[in-house]
Scaffold this motif. Structure first.
Motif, short mmCIF file in Angstrom:
data_model
loop_
_atom_site.label_atom_id
_atom_site.label_comp_id
_atom_site.label_asym_id
_atom_site.label_seq_id
_atom_site.Cartn_x
_atom_site.Cartn_y
_atom_site.Cartn_z
N LYS B 158 20.76 -6.34 -1.10
CA LYS B 158 20.43 -7.44 -0.20
C LYS B 158 18.93 -7.47 0.04
O LYS B 158 18.34 -8.53 0.22
CB LYS B 158 21.16 -7.25 1.13
N ILE B 159 18.36 -6.27 0.06
CA ILE B 159 16.91 -6.17 0.22
C ILE B 159 16.38 -5.19 -0.80
O ILE B 159 16.96 -4.12 -1.01
CB ILE B 159 16.54 -5.70 1.63
N LEU B 160 15.29 -5.58 -1.46
CA LEU B 160 14.65 -4.69 -2.42
C LEU B 160 13.44 -4.07 -1.72
O LEU B 160 12.59 -4.77 -1.19
CB LEU B 160 14.21 -5.51 -3.63
N LEU B 161 13.41 -2.74 -1.69
CA LEU B 161 12.31 -2.05 -1.01
C LEU B 161 11.43 -1.38 -2.06
O LEU B 161 11.89 -0.57 -2.86
CB LEU B 161 12.88 -0.99 -0.06
N LEU B 162 10.16 -1.76 -2.08
CA LEU B 162 9.23 -1.21 -3.07
C LEU B 162 8.22 -0.33 -2.33
O LEU B 162 7.47 -0.80 -1.50
CB LEU B 162 8.49 -2.33 -3.81
N ASP B 163 8.22 0.97 -2.66
CA ASP B 163 7.35 1.91 -1.97
C ASP B 163 6.13 2.20 -2.84
O ASP B 163 6.18 3.06 -3.71
CB ASP B 163 8.13 3.20 -1.68
N GLU B 164 5.06 1.47 -2.61
CA GLU B 164 3.85 1.57 -3.43
C GLU B 164 4.23 1.66 -4.91
O GLU B 164 3.90 2.63 -5.58
CB GLU B 164 3.02 2.79 -3.03
N PRO B 165 4.91 0.65 -5.42
CA PRO B 165 5.51 0.80 -6.75
C PRO B 165 4.49 0.89 -7.87
O PRO B 165 4.79 1.43 -8.91
CB PRO B 165 6.35 -0.47 -6.88
N PHE B 166 3.29 0.37 -7.64
CA PHE B 166 2.32 0.35 -8.74
C PHE B 166 1.15 1.30 -8.47
O PHE B 166 0.17 1.31 -9.19
CB PHE B 166 1.79 -1.06 -8.98
N GLY B 167 1.28 2.11 -7.43
CA GLY B 167 0.17 2.96 -7.01
C GLY B 167 -0.30 3.93 -8.07
O GLY B 167 -1.48 4.21 -8.16
N ALA B 168 0.63 4.40 -8.89
CA ALA B 168 0.26 5.44 -9.85
C ALA B 168 -0.09 4.85 -11.22
O ALA B 168 -0.23 5.60 -12.17
CB ALA B 168 1.40 6.44 -9.98
N LEU B 169 -0.24 3.53 -11.30
CA LEU B 169 -0.46 2.92 -12.61
C LEU B 169 -1.90 2.45 -12.76
O LEU B 169 -2.59 2.20 -11.77
CB LEU B 169 0.47 1.71 -12.78
N ASP B 170 -2.34 2.33 -14.00
CA ASP B 170 -3.70 1.82 -14.22
C ASP B 170 -3.72 0.32 -13.96
O ASP B 170 -2.68 -0.34 -13.92
CB ASP B 170 -4.15 2.13 -15.65
N ALA B 171 -4.93 -0.22 -13.79
CA ALA B 171 -5.08 -1.59 -13.28
C ALA B 171 -4.41 -2.63 -14.17
O ALA B 171 -3.78 -3.57 -13.67
CB ALA B 171 -6.55 -1.91 -13.12
N LEU B 172 -4.51 -2.48 -15.49
CA LEU B 172 -3.95 -3.49 -16.38
C LEU B 172 -2.42 -3.45 -16.37
O LEU B 172 -1.75 -4.48 -16.29
CB LEU B 172 -4.46 -3.27 -17.81
N THR B 173 -1.87 -2.23 -16.42
CA THR B 173 -0.41 -2.09 -16.36
C THR B 173 0.10 -2.62 -15.04
O THR B 173 1.15 -3.27 -14.97
CB THR B 173 -0.04 -0.60 -16.48
N ARG B 174 -0.67 -2.36 -13.98
CA ARG B 174 -0.28 -2.81 -12.66
C ARG B 174 -0.17 -4.34 -12.63
O ARG B 174 0.79 -4.89 -12.12
CB ARG B 174 -1.33 -2.35 -11.66
N ALA B 175 -1.17 -5.01 -13.24
CA ALA B 175 -1.16 -6.47 -13.27
C ALA B 175 0.07 -6.99 -14.00
O ALA B 175 0.73 -7.93 -13.55
CB ALA B 175 -2.43 -6.99 -13.93
N HIS B 176 0.41 -6.35 -15.12
CA HIS B 176 1.61 -6.74 -15.87
C HIS B 176 2.85 -6.64 -15.00
O HIS B 176 3.69 -7.53 -14.99
CB HIS B 176 1.78 -5.82 -17.09
N LEU B 177 2.95 -5.53 -14.29
CA LEU B 177 4.14 -5.30 -13.48
C LEU B 177 4.20 -6.24 -12.28
O LEU B 177 5.27 -6.68 -11.89
CB LEU B 177 4.19 -3.84 -13.03
#
Lengths: 334, 265
Positions: B158-177
């Motif tokens: 019912k609710i999707l909770l994202l806990d700093e989901p992209f924190g550990a990724l590099d900037a380009l991968t983060r943008a993709h995600l």
């Protein structure tokens, strides 16, 4: 959106009063011109992107790979590299032993005598001439059977108890001191008690195996369970896995590397214990064979039995390690 | 109309060795169905604690989390979490990791074939169907996080909770995600709460940005509505006035009014 908007408050329109400060460096008009130009420059300058100069791409062919041929010489030299050192060491040891025990007053037999007197034991591990006169391989197998039962029970009970101790703070506080004291009791110290309890030699020997090998399994499993990352527990909680599902699907696989470390230590200990236990309880195992040979002064037989025990123990250790390697594949990787 | 998710005067304090430290104080927030809300704040302000409270992983000290007027008191698959470090089980393949969730959540309602289709559909959604037989150690950090998102989505939360989901990724991968998450949100309309410390990410993805004051006893300082039409495209938005204004508002909150002061211990 106009590009000038953000710069509006910062506009560098030259004010007459400030110009004087520059007058010693350059005439007023020039300063004004310069400042005007710089404003113009800010407004007009656009970030320019230059396309990379086109360059015809080239296809560089790899040099044809050398065909891998069957090279018996290379394989042979590799094999020699791994086999030669241990062979040399063993031969040297045998030579030293032979020289040391050759004198007529020597108390131990030299290898040549072992070979001559215990030849049928070495050459025919599987002979069977009725009860109490069987090949050493049979005796090892009988001992292994006892180890299998005792160690198998220890593995099951040990993992279960270890999981309990690792999972529950109260179980740990209650059980850990007991475990820490009991695990230091030497294997054979349990034997009289178990003989009294079971009134038979075979279950007593199995019990000694069990009680010897269970401690490292318990302790390592408990450490493994305590080290399960909090995230895995959170995943299980979000999925609402019940206790059994959590045990099977998360706890055992996550703690598997630790569990197998415990099992490996445990199997080594149980092989140590079986020989000692059989010496005292009798029967047909390899331990009793050594005791029997000692009583009838057949020293060469004892030496052959020692070699059997050593090789078997080595194989057991490698077996558990190999199983562990297969089962925990991927678990240790991040 | 009753709110979909309601955080009703939540306080949270931790007691450790006789010392009680107040982490969150008087958190009040309502979130509508289908909304994408980001929670932003300096590290140590209790963002993750807040998410854990909503997930039910930790219990509130006082107040209540209400999802569809029912109180949340334990974790469950209807509030799926995507963890910062993906927390996929390393001994299972990508497929098996999602299967663990799907067979638990839909074991009673879907047949084996239906469950398989459902797993593959979620893997397709994050473009990871090609790696279904790989183990987590064999795929990149961004791919792991995609699988983590697929696992969460597969629970049909019912609710999707994202806990700093992209924190550990590099900037380009983060943008993709980020693009993938925006795409999924627009397709499924899933109500989403995301913890982040990245201002651009918050503005780009969110309908509303909840800005937290610094701890101890952190609370909601301001809530910023992001009036940008969807679909949003990062390249166009990089010079968009509304986008820049929103960004500036968050930056001002974080670096002028509630500057992070390193706690002197």
């Amino acid at each position: 959106m106009s590009a000038t908007a953000p710069f509006a408050p910062l506009s560098l329109k030259p004010r007459p009063r400030r110009k004087r400060r520059f007058s010693r460096l350059s005439p007023d008009t020039t300063t004004e011109l310069c400042l005007d130009m710089s404003i113009q420059a800010i407004e007009d300058t656009k970030v320019k992107v230059f396309p990379a100069p086109p360059e015809p791409s080239k296809v560089i062919a790899f040099a044809p790979k050398a065909r891998r041929r069957f090279d018996p010489l290379a394989i042979l030299s590799k094999l020699a590299g791994t086999l030669l050192p241990p062979v040399v060491v063993i031969v040297l040891m045998l030579v030293v032993w032979q020289v040391a025990c050759s004198s007529p007053t020597a108390s131990l037999p030299p290898p040549s005598q072992v070979w001559n007197e215990a030849y049928d034991l070495i050459a025919h591990p599987f002979f069977d001439n009725g009860p109490q006169d069987i090949g050493l391989a049979w005796r090892v197998l009988i001992s292994l059977q006892r180890v299998a039962i005792g160690f198998g029970l220890a593995a099951i009970v040990g993992v279960a108890l270890g999981a309990l101790v690792g999972q529950s703070v109260w179980a740990m506080r209650g059980l850990d001191p007991v475990f820490q004291i009991l695990r230091t009791v030497p294997p054979l110290a349990w034997l009289p008690l178990s003989l009294a309890a079971f009134r038979d030699s075979s279950p007593s020997a199995i019990f000694v195996i069990f009680i010897t090998s269970i401690w490292p399994v318990i302790i390592n499993t408990a450490v493994g369970v305590r080290n399960i990352p909090e995230d895995y527990r959170n995943v299980a909680r979000i999925l609402r896995l019940n206790q059994i599902e959590f045990f099977v699907k998360i706890m055992v696989p996550a703690a598997a590397p630790y569990i197998f470390t415990g099992l490996r230590i445990g199997i080594g200990l149980s092989w140590l214990a079986i020989v000692a236990a059989e010496m005292l309880t009798g029967g047909v195992g390899i331990g009793f064979f050594i005791w029997d040979a000692w009583n009838s002064s057949r020293l060469p037989d004892i030496i052959v039995a020692l070699a059997y025990i050593g090789v078997t123990g080595f194989c057991l250790d490698r077996l558990v390690a190999a199983v562990g390697g297969v089962v925990t594949r991927g678990t240790t990787a991040k | 109309m009753a709110a979909y998710l309601k955080l009703d005067h939540i306080d949270k304090s931790f007691a450790r060795g006789g010392q009680v430290s107040e982490v969150l104080k008087d958190i009040r927030l309502t979130i509508d169905k289908g909304e994408f809300v980001s929670i932003i704040g300096h590290s140590g302000c209790g963002k993750s604690t807040l998410l854990n409270l909503i997930a039910g992983l930790t219990k509130v000290s006082s107040g209540a989390v209400l999802l569809e007027d029912k109180e949340v008191d334990s974790p469950g698959p209807e509030r799926a979490v995507v963890f910062q470090n993906h927390s996929l089980l390393p001994w299972l393949t990508v497929y098996e990791n999602i299967n663990l969730a799907v067979s638990k959540v839909f074991g009673g309602t879907k047949s084996r074939a239906e469950r398989h289709d459902w797993i593959m559909r979620n893997l397709d959604l994050v473009q990871m169907a090609h790696a279904k037989d790989k183990r987590p150690a064999e795929i990149s950090g961004g791919m792991k996080q995609r699988v983590g998102i697929a696992r969460a989505l597969a629970m049909e939360p019912k609710i999707l909770l994202l806990d700093e989901p992209f924190g550990a990724l590099d900037a380009l991968t983060r943008a993709h995600l980020q693009d993938a998450v925006m795409d999924i949100h627009s397709r499924l309309g899933s109500t989403t709460i995301m913890i982040t410390h990245d201002v651009d990410e918050a503005v780009l993805l969110s309908d509303r940005i909840v800005m937290m004051t610094n701890g101890p006893a952190a609370t909601i300082g301001e809530v910023l509505a992001v009036p940008l039409a969807r679909p949003r495209r990062r390249v166009e938005l990089s010079s968009d006035r509304t986008f820049l204004r929103c960004r500036e508002a968050v930056l001002k909150f974080l670096y002028e009014r509630h500057r992070f002061v390193e706690a002197a211990e």
